[in-house]
Design a protein around this motif. Sequence first.
Motif, PDB file in Angstrom:
ATOM      1  N   PHE B 342       0.829  -1.211   0.000  1.00 41.23           N
ATOM      2  CA  PHE B 342       0.000   0.000   0.000  1.00 41.23           C
ATOM      3  C   PHE B 342       0.865   1.262   0.000  1.00 41.23           C
ATOM      4  O   PHE B 342       0.443   2.306  -0.500  1.00 41.23           O
ATOM      5  CB  PHE B 342      -0.974  -0.019   1.179  1.00 41.23           C
ATOM      6  CG  PHE B 342      -2.137  -0.950   0.933  1.00 41.23           C
ATOM      7  CD1 PHE B 342      -3.003  -0.723  -0.144  1.00 41.23           C
ATOM      8  CD2 PHE B 342      -2.355  -2.055   1.732  1.00 41.23           C
ATOM      9  CE1 PHE B 342      -4.053  -1.590  -0.401  1.00 41.23           C
ATOM     10  CE2 PHE B 342      -3.400  -2.928   1.476  1.00 41.23           C
ATOM     11  CZ  PHE B 342      -4.257  -2.694   0.407  1.00 41.23           C
ATOM     12  N   PHE B 344       3.684   1.518  -1.698  1.00 36.72           N
ATOM     13  CA  PHE B 344       3.984   1.679  -3.123  1.00 36.72           C
ATOM     14  C   PHE B 344       2.838   2.426  -3.813  1.00 36.72           C
ATOM     15  O   PHE B 344       3.040   3.387  -4.546  1.00 36.72           O
ATOM     16  CB  PHE B 344       4.080   0.300  -3.796  1.00 36.72           C
ATOM     17  CG  PHE B 344       5.446  -0.306  -3.838  1.00 36.72           C
ATOM     18  CD1 PHE B 344       6.257  -0.102  -4.930  1.00 36.72           C
ATOM     19  CD2 PHE B 344       5.909  -1.117  -2.822  1.00 36.72           C
ATOM     20  CE1 PHE B 344       7.505  -0.689  -5.009  1.00 36.72           C
ATOM     21  CE2 PHE B 344       7.152  -1.706  -2.884  1.00 36.72           C
ATOM     22  CZ  PHE B 344       7.953  -1.495  -3.972  1.00 36.72           C
ATOM     23  N   ILE B 345       1.620   1.920  -3.580  1.00 31.85           N
ATOM     24  CA  ILE B 345       0.461   2.467  -4.285  1.00 31.85           C
ATOM     25  C   ILE B 345       0.182   3.889  -3.813  1.00 31.85           C
ATOM     26  O   ILE B 345       0.017   4.814  -4.610  1.00 31.85           O
ATOM     27  CB  ILE B 345      -0.766   1.566  -4.035  1.00 31.85           C
ATOM     28  CG1 ILE B 345      -0.491   0.153  -4.536  1.00 31.85           C
ATOM     29  CG2 ILE B 345      -1.999   2.145  -4.712  1.00 31.85           C
ATOM     30  CD1 ILE B 345      -1.474  -0.883  -4.030  1.00 31.85           C
ATOM     31  N   THR B 348       2.715   6.617  -4.966  1.00 29.55           N
ATOM     32  CA  THR B 348       2.635   7.003  -6.378  1.00 29.55           C
ATOM     33  C   THR B 348       1.334   7.744  -6.672  1.00 29.55           C
ATOM     34  O   THR B 348       1.305   8.642  -7.505  1.00 29.55           O
ATOM     35  CB  THR B 348       2.745   5.780  -7.307  1.00 29.55           C
ATOM     36  OG1 THR B 348       1.945   4.740  -6.771  1.00 29.55           O
ATOM     37  CG2 THR B 348       4.151   5.303  -7.424  1.00 29.55           C
ATOM     38  N   LEU B 349       0.256   7.364  -5.972  1.00 25.41           N
ATOM     39  CA  LEU B 349      -1.025   8.022  -6.262  1.00 25.41           C
ATOM     40  C   LEU B 349      -1.144   9.376  -5.584  1.00 25.41           C
ATOM     41  O   LEU B 349      -1.620  10.337  -6.180  1.00 25.41           O
ATOM     42  CB  LEU B 349      -2.186   7.133  -5.822  1.00 25.41           C
ATOM     43  CG  LEU B 349      -2.528   5.940  -6.706  1.00 25.41           C
ATOM     44  CD1 LEU B 349      -3.723   5.208  -6.148  1.00 25.41           C
ATOM     45  CD2 LEU B 349      -2.799   6.373  -8.136  1.00 25.41           C
ATOM     46  N   PRO B 352       3.256  12.211  -5.162  1.00 25.78           N
ATOM     47  CA  PRO B 352       4.207  12.085  -6.271  1.00 25.78           C
ATOM     48  C   PRO B 352       5.567  12.689  -5.955  1.00 25.78           C
ATOM     49  O   PRO B 352       6.559  12.302  -6.533  1.00 25.78           O
ATOM     50  CB  PRO B 352       3.524  12.820  -7.429  1.00 25.78           C
ATOM     51  CG  PRO B 352       2.456  13.638  -6.793  1.00 25.78           C
ATOM     52  CD  PRO B 352       2.056  12.951  -5.534  1.00 25.78           C
TER      53      PRO B 352
ATOM     54  N   LEU C 333      -2.909   6.601 -13.354  1.00 27.64           N
ATOM     55  CA  LEU C 333      -1.486   6.691 -13.703  1.00 27.64           C
ATOM     56  C   LEU C 333      -1.231   6.528 -15.192  1.00 27.64           C
ATOM     57  O   LEU C 333      -0.099   6.318 -15.601  1.00 27.64           O
ATOM     58  CB  LEU C 333      -0.703   5.609 -12.934  1.00 27.64           C
ATOM     59  CG  LEU C 333      -0.764   5.742 -11.411  1.00 27.64           C
ATOM     60  CD1 LEU C 333      -0.225   4.507 -10.736  1.00 27.64           C
ATOM     61  CD2 LEU C 333       0.010   6.966 -10.943  1.00 27.64           C
ATOM     62  N   ARG C 336       2.033   7.596 -17.225  1.00 26.24           N
ATOM     63  CA  ARG C 336       3.194   7.714 -16.336  1.00 26.24           C
ATOM     64  C   ARG C 336       3.732   6.316 -16.079  1.00 26.24           C
ATOM     65  O   ARG C 336       3.489   5.714 -15.033  1.00 26.24           O
ATOM     66  CB  ARG C 336       2.779   8.391 -15.024  1.00 26.24           C
ATOM     67  CG  ARG C 336       2.489   9.885 -15.213  1.00 26.24           C
ATOM     68  CD  ARG C 336       1.610  10.421 -14.113  1.00 26.24           C
ATOM     69  NE  ARG C 336       2.247  10.354 -12.806  1.00 26.24           N
ATOM     70  CZ  ARG C 336       1.587  10.495 -11.655  1.00 26.24           C
ATOM     71  NH1 ARG C 336       0.290  10.691 -11.672  1.00 26.24           N
ATOM     72  NH2 ARG C 336       2.215  10.430 -10.525  1.00 26.24           N
ATOM     73  N   GLU C 339       5.684   5.328 -12.762  1.00 24.61           N
ATOM     74  CA  GLU C 339       4.829   5.312 -11.574  1.00 24.61           C
ATOM     75  C   GLU C 339       3.909   4.093 -11.594  1.00 24.61           C
ATOM     76  O   GLU C 339       3.671   3.453 -10.580  1.00 24.61           O
ATOM     77  CB  GLU C 339       3.983   6.584 -11.486  1.00 24.61           C
ATOM     78  CG  GLU C 339       4.706   7.765 -10.874  1.00 24.61           C
ATOM     79  CD  GLU C 339       5.504   8.532 -11.902  1.00 24.61           C
ATOM     80  OE1 GLU C 339       5.654   8.044 -13.042  1.00 24.61           O
ATOM     81  OE2 GLU C 339       5.998   9.623 -11.569  1.00 24.61           O
ATOM     82  N   LEU C 342       5.716   1.086 -10.357  1.00 25.70           N
ATOM     83  CA  LEU C 342       5.859   0.993  -8.903  1.00 25.70           C
ATOM     84  C   LEU C 342       4.533   0.644  -8.240  1.00 25.70           C
ATOM     85  O   LEU C 342       4.466  -0.212  -7.362  1.00 25.70           O
ATOM     86  CB  LEU C 342       6.391   2.315  -8.342  1.00 25.70           C
ATOM     87  CG  LEU C 342       7.835   2.635  -8.696  1.00 25.70           C
ATOM     88  CD1 LEU C 342       8.246   3.961  -8.103  1.00 25.70           C
ATOM     89  CD2 LEU C 342       8.750   1.529  -8.211  1.00 25.70           C
ATOM     90  N   ALA C 343       3.470   1.314  -8.679  1.00 26.27           N
ATOM     91  CA  ALA C 343       2.176   1.081  -8.035  1.00 26.27           C
ATOM     92  C   ALA C 343       1.715  -0.357  -8.262  1.00 26.27           C
ATOM     93  O   ALA C 343       1.209  -1.011  -7.347  1.00 26.27           O
ATOM     94  CB  ALA C 343       1.141   2.058  -8.573  1.00 26.27           C
ATOM     95  N   GLY C 346       3.396  -2.659  -6.062  1.00 28.31           N
ATOM     96  CA  GLY C 346       2.725  -2.628  -4.761  1.00 28.31           C
ATOM     97  C   GLY C 346       1.505  -3.526  -4.757  1.00 28.31           C
ATOM     98  O   GLY C 346       1.276  -4.293  -3.822  1.00 28.31           O
ATOM     99  N   VAL C 350       0.505  -6.845  -2.375  1.00 29.93           N
ATOM    100  CA  VAL C 350      -0.751  -6.996  -1.644  1.00 29.93           C
ATOM    101  C   VAL C 350      -1.420  -8.317  -2.036  1.00 29.93           C
ATOM    102  O   VAL C 350      -1.910  -9.070  -1.182  1.00 29.93           O
ATOM    103  CB  VAL C 350      -1.680  -5.800  -1.933  1.00 29.93           C
ATOM    104  CG1 VAL C 350      -3.060  -6.043  -1.358  1.00 29.93           C
ATOM    105  CG2 VAL C 350      -1.084  -4.524  -1.364  1.00 29.93           C
TER     106      VAL C 350
END
Lengths: 274, 386, 539
Positions: B342, B344-345, B348-349, B352, C333, C336, C339, C342-343, C346, C350
């Motif tokens: 989370f 990571f998410i 980035t969200l 930034p 995103l 991008r 990004e 990376l997301a 993640g 999870v």
Amino acid sequence: MSTAMHDGIASSGRAGDSHVLRPGELDLSHKVILYLEDISVSFDGFKALNNLSLTIDAGELRAIIGPNGAGKTTMMDVITGKTRPDSGKAFFGQTLDLTRMNEPEIAHAGIGRKFQKPTIFENHSVFENLELAMKTDKRVWKSLFAQLSGEERDRVSDTLKRIRLQTEADRPAGLLSHGQKQWLEIGMLLMQEPRLLLLDEPVAGMTDEETERTAELFVSLAGQHSLVVVEHDMSFVEALGGQVTVLHEGSVLAEGSLAKVQADPRVIEVYLGR
Amino acid sequence: MRTPLSVRLFQSLPRTGWLALAIFAAVAWIAIPAAHLLLPESSPFHVSAYTVTLLGKILCYAVVAVAMDLIWGYAGILSLGHGVFFALGGYAFGMYLMRQIGTDGSYGVALPDFMVFLDWKELPWFWIGSDSFLWALIMVVAVPGLLAFVFGWFAFRSRIKGVYFSIITQALTYATMLLFFRNETGFGGNNGFTDFKRILGYDITSPQMRLVLFGLSAALLMAVLILGRYLVTSKFGRVLAAIRDAESRVRFIGYQPTQYKLAIWTLSAVLCALAGALYVPQVGIINPSEMSPANSIEIAVWVAVGGRGTLIGGVIGAFIVNLAKSFFTVSFPDYWLFFLGFLFIGVTLFLPNGVVGLWRKLRGRRPAAPETETPAPAATTQGAKA
Amino acid sequence: MPLSLPHLLRMFLLAVCCALGSAHAAPSAETLARLTDDDSDTRIAAIAELGAEGSAQSVALLDALADEALALTGAGRLVILTDTGALDAATGEAIEPYPDDADPLMINNRVRNALQSAKAATNIRASDRGTRLAAAQLLRDSASELLMPILEPALAAEQDKEIRSILALAVARVNLASAEPAKRILAAQRLGDSSDASVKAMLATLLDKDAKGQFIEPDTEVRAAAKASVQAIERRLAMADLASTAFTGLSLGSILLLAALGLAITYGVMGVINMAHGELLMVGAYATYVVQGLFRTHLPEYIDSYVIAAVPVAFLTAAAVGMLMERTVIRWLYGRPLETLLATWGLSLVLIQSARVIFGPQNVEVANPAWMSGGFSTYADIVLPWNRVVIIGFAIFVLLLVWLMMQKTRLGMFVRAVTQNRAMAGCVGVPTARIDTLAFGIGAGIAGLGGCALSQVANVGPAMGQGYIVDSFMVVVLGGVGQLAGAVTAAMGLGLMTKILEGWAGAVVAKILVLVFIIIFIQKRPQGLFALKGRFVED
């Protein structure tokens, strides 16, 4: 073309006025700065350039016009090393084979290019944009320890004045208006001190007043520099006043003064449709 | 007038930056050693061996994060394989540490245990010289540096960039990991190197040695921060940022982006390797899992959490994530991956520009724009503080 | 008992006489006596006699000896002990009273092997084809000269082609040791039909020299025949090796393709760097596991068809997870890529941890249904496992599905339109946001199908997806972004290359070499195998 062109060290063809050049130096002994001969480029069968031949004299101001897809941008890509031609020769002066050089080498040799869409470093300040473009040793080691001398600062301020961005020097370039960005890119070109300037639609998005000033600037540059301007705006081309080349389907359709090419029935046909 | 390099190095950091470094140095070199050695364990201010090792480890990670920020934040190159340079640096120094065990290994012979186990009779050729400390230091720099140089030369020359480059670096670390997992490769296979005894003849487990390594890690971090700050405020740094933003333009004004990228890429790899070499004696083990793609991508998260393009952000990110990691893995091991995922998410969200960006935003300043050389912002910072 | 060659020969001749003379009579008392002998060779000869004779009583004796139920009473009488009582070994008549002092005869491994051959010799005349085939296969590897009297007539009488060829090998193998050169030549030629490495080794011994440099086989013609046969076998073995490498390569290639096809949509067409792609495979695999569990508890009689039911479930589950990912994270995103990378990494963490919490950290067991286990043998004894064959077929099916969907449906058209020019597609009324979600869902669903297939050949565990992410990206990148044909070529090429290199350098080195190859390849052709060229490609 003489075989001497292929050598690193070349002299002019005629006896009497021969002189010695260092390798990589521009040789203008024939008064010609750019030769394109039988250049062809194709993408997946589509011929973007078709046996294009063109010569630009030293100090000349040449306008290139032509409908969309005529190959204007591809021609600039070939000259600046971005695209390798499938066949044909491209020489800068008498000795520099452009088809064997990459973009930075060509830029270093003295060809500057302004893109259709203004490409400047938006996160850098206007001053830094010009500083980066300035003609100097651009190798890594030098950049690591580079400092601006007083003289170099003066050169940057001169150019700032010339492109009328003195008051914007410390603003990030991304915040400039579209016309200002076009001017900044022209300014960067001037900082490079190129022998030949390639300008792809330099006045797109400019106000009339800005366009007029740009034409004045280009005319004043001609003579000591050579300029190739791609433009759609006929009044701008007229204001430049030099020779005009019409490209169509990847090769030269007509060449001469603006009045002459505008009277050419083939040019009229291409522009107005058949 | 040309300003001497030392002066420029000094000027590259604002005064608050030097002040912060001085405080950091005082804590790392005086306060923590004193609290570890002089205070009794019963004292609330006593710093335990566990804490010193943990902090030393995170300092090494912070160096890696700063190295990562140099290439990602400033040159726009996202490496998902930086773990390989870190681990190679560790292995290069680990070889020396293995030789320092001497005949104190389980088999009581001069050969490292795993070689005896493989029934090897003598050292393979690439272990020659590994008993020399100086040679180990050379290898720490040379091997990862050379690998990075060759890899980068090929990649940048073919203009591989963006996600392509990231994925290839991931493949690089993955392939190297597989190679090191093999016993026959000659680096201990699965188990890697461990059970170190000495450095330069001194006991590696003594509190003094622990503090020396910790102090060296702190020194390396400070040196890397100063060097990094100098680089990004120099013309070199401005060219890098220009490459990040509009590479083709840089080429058309006469710079060779390949050489700039190669320079910062190789430097970044070497910094990682130095961190790896300091990390191994502190944690006492190096094995191929350090090269797993997951480890490398975590480095990118440290930088993203801290705020990229800020240098200090990498340090902050490395500390936040790794302190959280040691907290979670002890207290809620099942939730660590959820937290990391989370993170990571979320970063980035919603963040930034990372923690540093958030901090600047809260203080009403422009978010982390690429650094400029103007010392003026420092002055305004001080003004705002006062 | 001293053992000499004439002695053995006499016994052998006696055995042959007995066998030929009394094919359907009961075993002689003399044979029975030799079964109890202390010397193994004597006993083996007697066993061979019984096998060659083949009467019901002989078979019963052999079985009893094999079960160690043949016993010698104190009075020296040979009896067969059964659960209900004792039988006379010679006649099969019940003995009353039960002999309490009967001592079972012990057998060693050599005797046991001889027993198996003898038993096979009796089975070679059975009416059931399967029994005969098994017997012939056993005899091919173990027949001795003692059994020749039964092998040759059996070969002459055999109608089944496959069994005939095996028996011919068995006969040839025995004949290779014959004293007559003509028989040896014939045998050496016959053995050339084999595709067995051990037969090749046997023939090769004929070509060896002894310590003095003399050929062990004195006859040049025999040697020439043996040499020709060795070469024939080598050729066949090489072919077989090539064929099995090609098959395993294709099998790996189809697995790679299944793993990468979903990515070919999400990354290749939509340009989303989805590092959680491997975890979508995992979701599909776990969905298959859950369906298997439901069938076990609720529909045990249909357990073999659980895989069929799992296919749509895996698709829908992974698609749902994918759409959720798109709506909550990836959507924000677009444009991008770093990004997104990376997301989605993640997200993958999870998902892995969720699988661990729900299903436990260990691998779960997903069994092949009966119709997918086992295999069928083809040319030169290569056995193709059914599950691999099915997976190759399934890969073709999914590929076809993707192709049809992208080229022939309205949705596919919309997806292509949106990815080529989002603004324009929006202007002409394509609901771009919904198309993004749907397209991502489909890509994820196809990854789920890949996971369902993987569950049949690979371990199913929380971290299973991690192993596929690098491979999948390599396939898509190597094939050229957005090119289905490229993905297929790349997957098959990588599969074959990996297997060929594995045979040559081992699995780990092969993997490394493949990665190095890809890195070098991308240097040369950054756009992949099937690249679009043009001035719009860069920038």
